[in-house]
Structure formats: structure tokens, C-alpha cells
Design a protein around this motif. Structure first.
Motif, mmCIF file in Angstrom:
data_model
loop_
_atom_site.group_PDB
_atom_site.id
_atom_site.type_symbol
_atom_site.label_atom_id
_atom_site.label_comp_id
_atom_site.label_asym_id
_atom_site.label_seq_id
_atom_site.Cartn_x
_atom_site.Cartn_y
_atom_site.Cartn_z
ATOM 1 N N UNK A 253 0.557 -1.272 -0.142
ATOM 2 C CA UNK A 253 -0.391 -0.076 -0.091
ATOM 3 C C UNK A 253 1.182 1.431 -0.206
ATOM 4 N N UNK A 254 0.665 2.141 -1.088
ATOM 5 C CA UNK A 254 1.400 3.261 -1.015
ATOM 6 C C UNK A 254 1.371 4.263 0.105
ATOM 7 N N UNK A 255 2.762 5.007 0.987
ATOM 8 C CA UNK A 255 2.672 5.906 1.868
ATOM 9 C C UNK A 255 3.099 7.145 1.758
ATOM 10 N N UNK A 256 3.295 7.683 0.436
ATOM 11 C CA UNK A 256 3.560 8.742 0.024
ATOM 12 C C UNK A 256 2.228 9.333 -1.148
ATOM 13 N N UNK A 257 2.841 10.678 -1.102
ATOM 14 C CA UNK A 257 1.429 11.648 -1.813
ATOM 15 C C UNK A 257 2.389 11.857 -2.405
ATOM 16 N N UNK A 258 1.893 12.735 -4.303
ATOM 17 C CA UNK A 258 2.423 13.147 -5.157
ATOM 18 C C UNK A 258 2.611 14.605 -4.852
ATOM 19 N N UNK A 259 3.951 15.173 -4.924
ATOM 20 C CA UNK A 259 4.531 15.751 -4.277
ATOM 21 C C UNK A 259 5.452 15.634 -3.396
ATOM 22 N N UNK A 260 5.080 15.072 -2.972
ATOM 23 C CA UNK A 260 6.363 14.868 -1.365
ATOM 24 C C UNK A 260 7.546 14.606 -2.313
ATOM 25 N N UNK A 261 9.401 14.753 -1.381
ATOM 26 C CA UNK A 261 9.742 15.016 -1.830
ATOM 27 C C UNK A 261 10.472 13.211 -1.253
ATOM 28 N N UNK A 262 11.210 12.605 -1.650
ATOM 29 C CA UNK A 262 11.769 11.160 -0.998
ATOM 30 C C UNK A 262 13.522 11.132 -1.623
ATOM 31 N N UNK A 263 13.882 10.488 0.192
ATOM 32 C CA UNK A 263 16.131 9.922 -0.847
ATOM 33 C C UNK A 263 15.442 8.614 -0.965
ATOM 34 N N UNK A 264 16.680 8.532 -1.315
ATOM 35 C CA UNK A 264 16.736 6.616 -1.733
ATOM 36 C C UNK A 264 15.976 6.224 -0.255
ATOM 37 N N UNK A 265 16.592 5.234 -0.360
ATOM 38 C CA UNK A 265 15.823 4.093 0.463
ATOM 39 C C UNK A 265 14.746 4.689 1.321
ATOM 40 N N UNK A 266 13.982 5.834 0.865
ATOM 41 C CA UNK A 266 12.865 5.769 2.082
ATOM 42 C C UNK A 266 11.450 4.691 1.900
ATOM 43 N N UNK A 267 11.221 4.597 2.645
ATOM 44 C CA UNK A 267 9.594 3.834 2.031
ATOM 45 C C UNK A 267 8.438 4.722 1.457
ATOM 46 N N UNK B 147 15.888 5.871 -5.817
ATOM 47 C CA UNK B 147 16.362 7.149 -6.689
ATOM 48 C C UNK B 147 15.648 8.378 -5.752
ATOM 49 N N UNK B 148 16.787 9.350 -5.303
ATOM 50 C CA UNK B 148 16.031 10.704 -4.453
ATOM 51 C C UNK B 148 15.116 11.211 -5.716
ATOM 52 N N UNK B 149 14.212 12.573 -4.674
ATOM 53 C CA UNK B 149 13.521 12.709 -5.871
ATOM 54 C C UNK B 149 12.050 13.250 -5.629
ATOM 55 N N UNK B 150 11.179 13.181 -6.356
ATOM 56 C CA UNK B 150 9.915 14.147 -6.175
ATOM 57 C C UNK B 150 8.442 13.044 -6.332
ATOM 58 N N UNK B 151 8.154 12.829 -6.272
ATOM 59 C CA UNK B 151 6.791 11.165 -6.246
ATOM 60 C C UNK B 151 5.738 12.193 -7.354
ATOM 61 N N UNK B 152 6.138 11.708 -8.012
ATOM 62 C CA UNK B 152 4.713 12.026 -9.569
ATOM 63 C C UNK B 152 3.839 11.527 -9.822
ATOM 64 N N UNK B 153 3.734 10.639 -9.125
ATOM 65 C CA UNK B 153 2.008 9.738 -9.577
ATOM 66 C C UNK B 153 1.775 8.976 -8.516
ATOM 67 N N UNK B 154 1.353 8.367 -7.962
ATOM 68 C CA UNK B 154 0.855 7.505 -6.735
ATOM 69 C C UNK B 154 -0.718 6.433 -7.386
ATOM 70 N N UNK C 299 -2.891 2.517 -7.387
ATOM 71 C CA UNK C 299 -2.964 1.155 -7.107
ATOM 72 C C UNK C 299 -2.070 0.171 -7.203
ATOM 73 N N UNK C 300 -1.131 1.018 -8.464
ATOM 74 C CA UNK C 300 -0.012 -0.447 -8.692
ATOM 75 C C UNK C 300 1.007 -0.201 -8.524
ATOM 76 N N UNK C 301 1.369 1.675 -8.619
ATOM 77 C CA UNK C 301 2.272 1.990 -9.214
ATOM 78 C C UNK C 301 2.668 3.357 -8.396
ATOM 79 N N UNK C 302 4.285 3.553 -8.031
ATOM 80 C CA UNK C 302 5.094 5.053 -7.568
ATOM 81 C C UNK C 302 5.594 5.643 -9.104
ATOM 82 N N UNK C 303 5.378 6.601 -9.053
ATOM 83 C CA UNK C 303 6.188 7.136 -9.777
ATOM 84 C C UNK C 303 7.560 8.133 -9.231
ATOM 85 N N UNK C 304 8.934 8.283 -9.452
ATOM 86 C CA UNK C 304 9.460 9.130 -8.951
ATOM 87 C C UNK C 304 10.104 9.910 -10.001
#
Length: 450
Positions: A392-406, A423-430, A432-437
Motif C-alpha cells: 500500500x503506498x505511503x507517499x503522496x504526489x509532490x512529496x520529496x523522497x530520498x533513496x531508501x525511503x519507504x 532514487x532520490x527525487x519527487x513523487x509524480x504519481x501514485x 494502486x499499482x505503482x509509484x512514479x518518481x
């Protein structure tokens, strides 16, 4: 320490990297006598595991030590094909004066099947329909154990080791972030040598097939095998189920070649593909009866791609049979204990014979380990890349993430595995099937890669 290690493996999202994707922390909770290292790598053309064994033996053996510690195992056995002489020697040197040993395997398919490896390493036969745990064994792929070693150091699974082979300019093996597109893998391998091609994912016999360059690497992806779109194997693998069934119904003459070469049948399990073929309509006794002979099929593909003289599809018939039995609630339990067939050792399929039969001998070349895969500007990380339910995704669109973040978490009530940012970056899309960074370099440049 064992509970702490199991927790670290779970938190790192380690799953079976050899293709099964079973969450490794579940295996680590068992109590067994043996931990078996599966380094057989018997799928033709894929050579990533032997490259890992050659370059990362220390980490693999550390993972073995940790799994033995977690499970209470007293014996650790590393299975490697004898032909991979450099890897064999590296491991023999590494296990000298330790409790581990190296098992040299023959160059046949499928030497890496769990049932086969357990029997060769321990002399034990897994009960029909059982798992290695039933005979005191845990079996782990070499990359899985490397990831266990990393997990003990609090490093989650964010990258995958893959091979790219076949119709490419530079066959090679390398690390890539999970979620990287196949397009980028092909580019790093110098590209395909002709424009009209398809890709077999993770293996010739048991892998899938696609032409979609935007598909992405998962935790279980062994790599890509690129073949011409008019290759014999492509025509075989792209038939529809209706076509396969129609051909089988009209052409199968019940020669039993598919059964006689079946690795599970030769180990003593009641797998009889030629009888399953009868369920396509040769008799009036009913598919419910004939389907049961597919129950213990491991889908290795030898019956379809090697044994059948008519080029029919018994493996696919077995898969349909197993699905039908699940849908109708039917089951079958072999009553007799398995007994190894007297001809087993004489019916093994040598890899060279398999290569010739599949018309891929010319693509059998080394895929040496190389570094330097360029950081992708974007990844699409699937939430379902393991056995069990999707994370289940635990991030939202627009959030910043670092490599290894859950970024994905199991729901806690079912089998699953954690997913981390590769990778480190920003969440572009969330979804039910994928998270795009998208990578930080793209974010900082206002959307253009730098």
C-alpha cells in the motif's frame, strides 16, 4: 539476535530475487537443518548469478551465515554449476575451514529447481506438494542472500542485478534501480542489433515475453533476452490459448515424451503431462480426472520447448489444468511417497542440447559485470513485485523522497513486502499499482534532464 535479524530483513523488503519473490523474512523465521544457496542459474543465456558469485562472494556468504543464524541451521551448502569454474574456485577458497561446503552441479536444466537442488544436496525428497521446509531446508538465491547481508546493515532493497543478452551489441550484467525501464537497460547494452525484436523477461523457458520498452525492472527480474521477432521461440510463445488447445487436441498422439523427460516425474512425483493433454478433448472421461496429473508441475517448460516431437504445448495445458482445479475447488494428493525413477540421471537435459533445440546457441556468450549504469531520470516502482498482496503506498504526489525511503507497506494482515525509493527525487504519481518518481536532477532543472 535472530528476531532482530528477521525484523531487519522484513524492514528492508527482501524477497526471493531468483524469480519467486517470496518474502525472505518468512523463511528466516523457520527452524531448519540446512540452508541451501541456489547458484545453479540454469535458464539459458542469463548469467547474472555467476557474475554475482564471482564478484560478491563475501557478501553472499555473509548472507548465508545470517540465514543460518536466523534459522538455526547447522549446514550451509552452496550449489554452483561445475562449468562455472572461476566461481567454484572462489567459493571453495572462501569456505575453506568453515562449516559451509560447495556442491558442484551438472550443466543440465533445471538444476536450480528447489526439489532437484534439495535432493542433490541432502538426498531428501520433498513431500508431494510440499516445500523445502518440510524436509528441514531453506533454499535462497545468491542475490537474495546478498540482500540479506545488506539488510543486516540496514540497507533496503532498491536495486536489482540484471543481465541483458541475445540480440544486443554489448551483452553484460549490471546493477539498476528498481523501476528502471527496459528501454534504458537496452541502451546501456548498446541497443538491439536490429529494429524488429522482442524481449524475453528473466528467462527463455519460464520467463514472459514483451515488446513494451516502458515495462520496468522489479525485485524478481533477472534481465532481458532480446530475440528477433521472427525467431522460432517467439512464434511458440505468442500463440493464443485457443490455438494451443486446438493444435493439441488435433495432433497429440500420446507418445508420452513430455512425461518421460519431466524433471518432477523423474524425481517420483505424479506429473504426467501426456495425460493432462487428454483433457483437451481426446476422451469422454472428463477433464476433472485428467487435470489432476498437473498438480505437481513446476512449469519448467521442458515438455513444451524440448520434449514434444510435435511442437505442442503440454506445459500450457498443465497450467490451464491447475487453474481449472483451483477455480472448481478440486484437489489431488499423491498417496505414494516419491521414488526416484531408475532412468533419471540418463534423461537429464544438457544445456547445450537445450540451446540447440531452442535455436539460440549463437547467443550463448558471457555477460560480464560492468559498472556505470547512468542514473535514470524517472522510475516507475510497482507495488506488486513479490508473492502475496501488493504493498500500500505511503507517499503522496509532490512529496520529496530520498533513496531508501519507504514508499510502500504491506497491510499487516497478509503476506507482502516493503517497497523503497530506488532514487532520490519527487513523487509524480501514485496509484494502486505503482509509484512514479522523478529524479532530483530533473526537479532542480525545472523538468529538463541535466
Amino acid at each position: 539476535m535472530s528476531k532482530q535479524l528477521v525484523e531487519k530483513i522484513m524492514r528492508a523488503g527482501v524477497v526471493g530475487a531468483g524469480g519467486g519473490g517470496f518474502p525472505t523474512h518468512i523463511k528466516a523465521q523457520s527452524q531448519v537443518e540446512y540452508v541451501l544457496v541456489n547458484g545453479a542459474e540454469c535458464e539459458p543465456l542469463i548469467h547474472k548469478d555467476v557474475e554475482l558469485m564471482t564478484h560478491r562472494a563475501v557478501d553472499i556468504l555473509d548472507g548465508l551465515r545470517l540465514m543460518m543464524q536466523a534459522t538455526g541451521a547447522t549446514q550451509g551448502i552452496v550449489g554452483i554449476k561445475k562449468k562455472n569454474s572461476r566461481a567454484v574456485q572462489i567459493f571453495k577458497n572462501a569456505v575453506e575451514d568453515t562449516e559451509y561446503e560447495v556442491l558442484e552441479l551438472g550443466d543440465f536444466y533445471p538444476a536450480g529447481d528447489e526439489y532437484e537442488l534439495v535432493q542433490l544436496a541432502t538426498g531428501r525428497l520433498i513431500p508431494p506438494g510440499g516445500i523445502p521446509l518440510d524436509v528441514g531446508c531453506v533454499v535462497s538465491n545468491v542475490e537474495t542472500l546478498l540482500n540479506v547481508s545488506m539488510a543486516a546493515r540496514d540497507v533496503p532493497v532498491t536495486h536489482k542485478f540484471v543481465s541483458v543478452a541475445g540480440l544486443v551489441r554489448e551483452p553484460k550484467s549490471f546493477w539498476v534501480p528498481i523501476g528502471t525501464s527496459y528501454r534504458e537497460l537496452l541502451t546501456f547494452a548498446g541497443g538491439a542489433t536490429q529494429s524488429d525484436f522482442v524481449m524475453l523477461i528473466s528467462g527463455i523457458l519460464m520467463g514472459g515475453i514483451t515488446t513494451d520498452l516502458d515495462d520496468v525492472v522489479t525485485k524478481t527480474c533477472a534481465g532481458l533476452i532480446v530475440l528477433p521477432s521472427d525467431h522460432y521461440l517467439v512464434s511458440r510463445k505468442t500463440r493464443t490459448p485457443e490455438q494451443m488447445n486446438r493444435i493439441g487436441k488435433s495432433a497429440c498422439d500420446q507418445c508420452t515424451a513430455c512425461t518421460e523427460i519431466c524433471p518432477r516425474y523423474l524425481l517420483g512425483y505424479d506429473v504426467q503431462p501426456h495425460k493432462v493433454m487428454r483433457s483437451l478433448g481426446f476422451t469422454t472421461s472428463g477433464a476433472e480426472y485428467w487435470n489432476k496429473f498437473a498438480t505437481y508441475c513446476c512449469s519448467c517448460g521442458l515438455c513444451t520447448l524440448y520434449a514434444c516431437p510435435e511442437d505442442l504445448f503440454p506445459r500450457e495445458a498443465c497450467e490451464q489444468a491447475k487453474f481449472s482445479m483451483r477455480e472448481t475447488g478440486n484437489s489431488y494428493q499423491q498417496e505414494k511417497a516419491p521414488k526416484i525413477h531408475s532412468m533419471k540421471n540418463y534423461r537429464r537435459v544438457p544445456t547445450k542440447s537445450l540451446l540447440r533445440r531452442l535455436r539460440i546457441s549463437k547467443y550463448e556468450v558471457p555477460t560480464p559485470f560492468v559498472e556505470g549504469f547512468p542514473d535514470p531520470t524517472e522510475v516507475r516502482v510497482l507495488l506488486q513485485q513479490h508473492a502475496g498482496k501488493a504493498a500500500i503506498p505511503v507517499v503522496s504526489v509532490g512529496a520529496s523522497v530520498k533513496i531508501c525511503d519507504l514508499i510502500g507497506e504491506p497491510d499487516g494482515s497478509s503476506l507482502g513486502a516493503r517497497i523503497h525509493a530506488p532514487i532520490s527525487g519527487r513523487i509524480l504519481e501514485v496509484t494502486d499499482s505503482y509509484v512514479r518518481i522523478t529524479a532530483n536532477a530533473v526537479v532542480e532543472s525545472g523538468g529538463e534532464s541535466v
